[in-house]
Design a protein around this motif. Sequence first.
Motif, PDB file in Angstrom:
ATOM      1  N   HIS A  27       0.862  -1.177   0.000  1.00  0.00           N
ATOM      2  CA  HIS A  27       0.000   0.000   0.000  1.00  0.00           C
ATOM      3  C   HIS A  27       0.896   1.224   0.000  1.00  0.00           C
ATOM      4  O   HIS A  27       1.537   1.548   1.003  1.00  0.00           O
ATOM      5  CB  HIS A  27      -0.905  -0.034   1.243  1.00  0.00           C
ATOM      6  CG  HIS A  27      -1.958   1.033   1.246  1.00  0.00           C
ATOM      7  ND1 HIS A  27      -2.569   1.473   0.099  1.00  0.00           N
ATOM      8  CD2 HIS A  27      -2.508   1.749   2.271  1.00  0.00           C
ATOM      9  CE1 HIS A  27      -3.449   2.413   0.406  1.00  0.00           C
ATOM     10  NE2 HIS A  27      -3.432   2.602   1.712  1.00  0.00           N
TER      11      HIS A  27
ATOM     12  N   MET B 186      -0.771   4.426  -5.044  1.00  0.00           N
ATOM     13  CA  MET B 186      -1.360   5.658  -4.488  1.00  0.00           C
ATOM     14  C   MET B 186      -1.000   6.892  -5.308  1.00  0.00           C
ATOM     15  O   MET B 186       0.143   7.044  -5.716  1.00  0.00           O
ATOM     16  CB  MET B 186      -0.887   5.866  -3.049  1.00  0.00           C
ATOM     17  CG  MET B 186      -1.586   4.991  -2.050  1.00  0.00           C
ATOM     18  SD  MET B 186      -0.889   5.275  -0.427  1.00  0.00           S
ATOM     19  CE  MET B 186      -2.163   6.253   0.314  1.00  0.00           C
TER      20      MET B 186
ATOM     21  N   ASP C  62      -5.157  10.252  -3.368  1.00  0.00           N
ATOM     22  CA  ASP C  62      -5.266   9.291  -2.259  1.00  0.00           C
ATOM     23  C   ASP C  62      -4.550   9.827  -1.024  1.00  0.00           C
ATOM     24  O   ASP C  62      -4.947   9.555   0.108  1.00  0.00           O
ATOM     25  CB  ASP C  62      -4.653   7.942  -2.648  1.00  0.00           C
ATOM     26  CG  ASP C  62      -5.299   7.372  -3.894  1.00  0.00           C
ATOM     27  OD1 ASP C  62      -6.535   7.428  -3.979  1.00  0.00           O
ATOM     28  OD2 ASP C  62      -4.558   6.904  -4.785  1.00  0.00           O
TER      29      ASP C  62
ATOM     30  N   GLY D 236      -7.196  10.048   1.464  1.00  0.00           N
ATOM     31  CA  GLY D 236      -7.068   8.749   2.146  1.00  0.00           C
ATOM     32  C   GLY D 236      -7.139   7.582   1.167  1.00  0.00           C
ATOM     33  O   GLY D 236      -7.821   7.662   0.138  1.00  0.00           O
ATOM     34  N   GLY D 237      -6.426   6.505   1.485  1.00  0.00           N
ATOM     35  CA  GLY D 237      -6.325   5.392   0.537  1.00  0.00           C
ATOM     36  C   GLY D 237      -6.978   4.105   0.992  1.00  0.00           C
ATOM     37  O   GLY D 237      -6.762   3.052   0.398  1.00  0.00           O
ATOM     38  N   GLU D 238      -7.788   4.169   2.069  1.00  0.00           N
ATOM     39  CA  GLU D 238      -8.346   2.914   2.611  1.00  0.00           C
ATOM     40  C   GLU D 238      -9.286   2.215   1.631  1.00  0.00           C
ATOM     41  O   GLU D 238      -9.246   0.989   1.479  1.00  0.00           O
ATOM     42  CB  GLU D 238      -9.069   3.186   3.935  1.00  0.00           C
ATOM     43  CG  GLU D 238      -8.113   3.533   5.053  1.00  0.00           C
ATOM     44  CD  GLU D 238      -8.805   3.933   6.340  1.00  0.00           C
ATOM     45  OE1 GLU D 238     -10.027   3.678   6.486  1.00  0.00           O
ATOM     46  OE2 GLU D 238      -8.140   4.526   7.216  1.00  0.00           O
ATOM     47  N   LYS D 239     -10.105   3.024   0.924  1.00  0.00           N
ATOM     48  CA  LYS D 239     -11.065   2.425  -0.024  1.00  0.00           C
ATOM     49  C   LYS D 239     -10.318   1.749  -1.161  1.00  0.00           C
ATOM     50  O   LYS D 239     -10.679   0.669  -1.622  1.00  0.00           O
ATOM     51  CB  LYS D 239     -11.986   3.515  -0.581  1.00  0.00           C
ATOM     52  CG  LYS D 239     -13.063   3.914   0.376  1.00  0.00           C
ATOM     53  CD  LYS D 239     -14.243   4.551  -0.388  1.00  0.00           C
ATOM     54  CE  LYS D 239     -15.278   5.042   0.587  1.00  0.00           C
ATOM     55  NZ  LYS D 239     -15.149   6.494   0.854  1.00  0.00           N
TER      56      LYS D 239
ATOM     57  N   ALA E  66       2.567  -1.354   4.565  1.00  0.00           N
ATOM     58  CA  ALA E  66       2.425   0.094   4.413  1.00  0.00           C
ATOM     59  C   ALA E  66       3.784   0.727   4.105  1.00  0.00           C
ATOM     60  O   ALA E  66       4.783   0.365   4.717  1.00  0.00           O
ATOM     61  CB  ALA E  66       1.867   0.695   5.694  1.00  0.00           C
TER      62      ALA E  66
ATOM     63  N   VAL F 145       1.632   6.222   3.853  1.00  0.00           N
ATOM     64  CA  VAL F 145       0.474   5.635   4.531  1.00  0.00           C
ATOM     65  C   VAL F 145       0.486   5.986   6.021  1.00  0.00           C
ATOM     66  O   VAL F 145      -0.536   6.373   6.597  1.00  0.00           O
ATOM     67  CB  VAL F 145       0.470   4.105   4.322  1.00  0.00           C
ATOM     68  CG1 VAL F 145      -0.621   3.451   5.156  1.00  0.00           C
ATOM     69  CG2 VAL F 145       0.273   3.780   2.844  1.00  0.00           C
TER      70      VAL F 145
ATOM     71  N   ASP G 278      -3.802   6.248   7.217  1.00  0.00           N
ATOM     72  CA  ASP G 278      -4.713   5.165   6.781  1.00  0.00           C
ATOM     73  C   ASP G 278      -4.674   4.048   7.809  1.00  0.00           C
ATOM     74  O   ASP G 278      -3.590   3.657   8.260  1.00  0.00           O
ATOM     75  CB  ASP G 278      -4.213   4.573   5.440  1.00  0.00           C
ATOM     76  CG  ASP G 278      -4.803   5.293   4.240  1.00  0.00           C
ATOM     77  OD1 ASP G 278      -5.574   6.247   4.442  1.00  0.00           O
ATOM     78  OD2 ASP G 278      -4.472   4.900   3.105  1.00  0.00           O
ATOM     79  N   ASP G 279      -5.839   3.500   8.158  1.00  0.00           N
ATOM     80  CA  ASP G 279      -5.864   2.410   9.139  1.00  0.00           C
ATOM     81  C   ASP G 279      -5.865   1.063   8.399  1.00  0.00           C
ATOM     82  O   ASP G 279      -6.920   0.484   8.124  1.00  0.00           O
ATOM     83  CB  ASP G 279      -7.095   2.555  10.040  1.00  0.00           C
ATOM     84  CG  ASP G 279      -7.080   1.550  11.193  1.00  0.00           C
ATOM     85  OD1 ASP G 279      -6.223   0.633  11.162  1.00  0.00           O
ATOM     86  OD2 ASP G 279      -7.914   1.684  12.097  1.00  0.00           O
ATOM     87  N   ILE G 280      -4.681   0.565   8.094  1.00  0.00           N
ATOM     88  CA  ILE G 280      -4.596  -0.676   7.309  1.00  0.00           C
ATOM     89  C   ILE G 280      -5.057  -1.881   8.133  1.00  0.00           C
ATOM     90  O   ILE G 280      -5.502  -2.872   7.581  1.00  0.00           O
ATOM     91  CB  ILE G 280      -3.164  -0.927   6.762  1.00  0.00           C
ATOM     92  CG1 ILE G 280      -2.143  -1.061   7.897  1.00  0.00           C
ATOM     93  CG2 ILE G 280      -2.742   0.166   5.789  1.00  0.00           C
ATOM     94  CD1 ILE G 280      -0.833  -1.661   7.453  1.00  0.00           C
TER      95      ILE G 280
END
Length: 530
Positions: free
Chosen positions: A72, A107, A111, A115-118, A140, A144, A149-151
């Motif tokens: 990510h 990313m 993003d 944010g890149g979670e989606k 990550a 990130v 972002d909460d991976i």
Amino acid sequence: NKKVIDKILDVYPAKVMKNRKEHMLLKDGGKIQEIAANTRTIPGIITNRGCCYAGCKGVVIGPIVDMVHIVHGPVGCSYYAWGTRRNKGKARENGKNFLNYCFTTDMQESDIVFGGEKKLMAAIDEAVEIFNPRAISISATCPVGLIGDDIHKVAKNAKEKHGIPVLSFSCEGYKGVSQSAGHHIANNKLMQEVVGTMDAEKKTFSINLLGEYNIGGDEWEISRVLQKIGYNVVCTMTGNGSYDDIAKSHNADLNLVQCHRSINYIADMIETKYGLPWMKVNFIGVENFTQSLRNMAKFFGDPELLARTEEVIAEETSDIEEEMETIRQKLEGKTAVLYVGGSRAHHYQGLLKELGISTVVAGYEFAHRDDYEGRDIIPYIKIDADSRNIEEIKVEKDEKNYFLRIPEDRLEELKKELPFNQYEGLIKDMEDGSLVIDDLNHIETEIIVKALKPSIVGSGVKDKYIIQKMGVYSKQLHSYDYSGPYAGYKGAINFARDIAAGMLTPAWSYITAPWRKEPLLTGKVSNMEG
Ligand code: CFM
Ligand code: HCA
């Protein structure tokens, strides 16, 4: 050699000099010597180190064959490491092997802002749909962590949605001071979420190979010999590894640790939790391999296994003896400088010695003081803010699955002669007057090569070509320059052939460093005659 250290320190401003001085030493007989290690590289210095993400995803997690490893982050983090480490792998019964792929969420600026979670969840959905992997990892990279972002939340949701394990690693590149932090993060998660989650049928002489990554096929060559003797390799962490093998690894009877730097955390935790003892081995070099095989057989203490071990040693060594000797005669008296990650600068010294080559300088990119000074030093290592940043997990005895493989008093007896929970460190094996340098950088490499004119420098891709432009052969001891295997007996002869060809080629005498042919800068000072 003391002069070489002075020459190096001479190029630095006072503050830098003071720092670098602590990272180098001249081996002085039996004296106890201390070295600074696992500390921050000074900004501006061209280090060979990598980052935490490289240590976690690239080194420890990436080699597991039946998982899809999603990076990510921006595409560069993933692309740079695509296939370069040469950790090979084959599919097991489940037919899954994704090592040749490169998975990234790619990313973009938007993003980073929104944010890149989606995007990460969409990448997991896509990976499951197309590849149907045994499990997924998320690693990550720097941005990130910076945007938050909460991976781990995404991993939890994905696990529920798809019904497969999803391991998430907060291994952002900037964590810790090198790859080493990433090893630790990877070890923790494998221990918490994978090891011990499946059971295997009990087999005799069952072992795990820890810290062996199948670079250039090393693990295949080691396992070939082990199986010939009669061992059952339950799991290799993590070269050519599979998710299920790691999940079952607690069922083995002995853990063998090749690269202690990258995996000693797991070896220790498995012993605490499951009673499985670990022993240090070195599969590089004829003598080292033989010694390791004998040590393993002694642990099991079975007369047939001991006899079979000797038989296989005799058979395998007689195949290579003559050619090793021919090559040794050609290389006798040559010198080596070894600068590799966290264990190979030590592991390769025995093999080089068998070929008549002495190591005059050795060092690690990211090793800790125990890799230099021996494991006994660990309680005395000062914990600084950078290492405190990496979580230390505590495991407890698993009452259901814990059992002693051999009686406690017998293990205590064996500990007196075999390297259980122990490694001696690089300094002890260095010759008097040789140099040990931690986190070597490019200017120091140049000074050393010019001053000592070694016949071979074992190093990595970042400095290989600089060294060769100076007319000195450099062998990549990470990727093996696209060759290998180098482990075990057949590996030893492979290595001998490769480096003999590399060193003995007349090409080096035709090379003149570019800066010797022409000045680096040309120009005219204005308002001056001529
Ligand atoms: Fe262990 Fe390794 Fe090494 Fe290492 Fe590495 Fe490697 Fe290495 Mo490159 S795990 S410490 S983080 S032996 S990737 S297979 S070659 S630096 S000396
Ligand atoms: C890494 C991987 C590396 C790099 C090798 C090199 C490897 O540390 O990220 O610098 O030549 O072995 O592939 O160590």
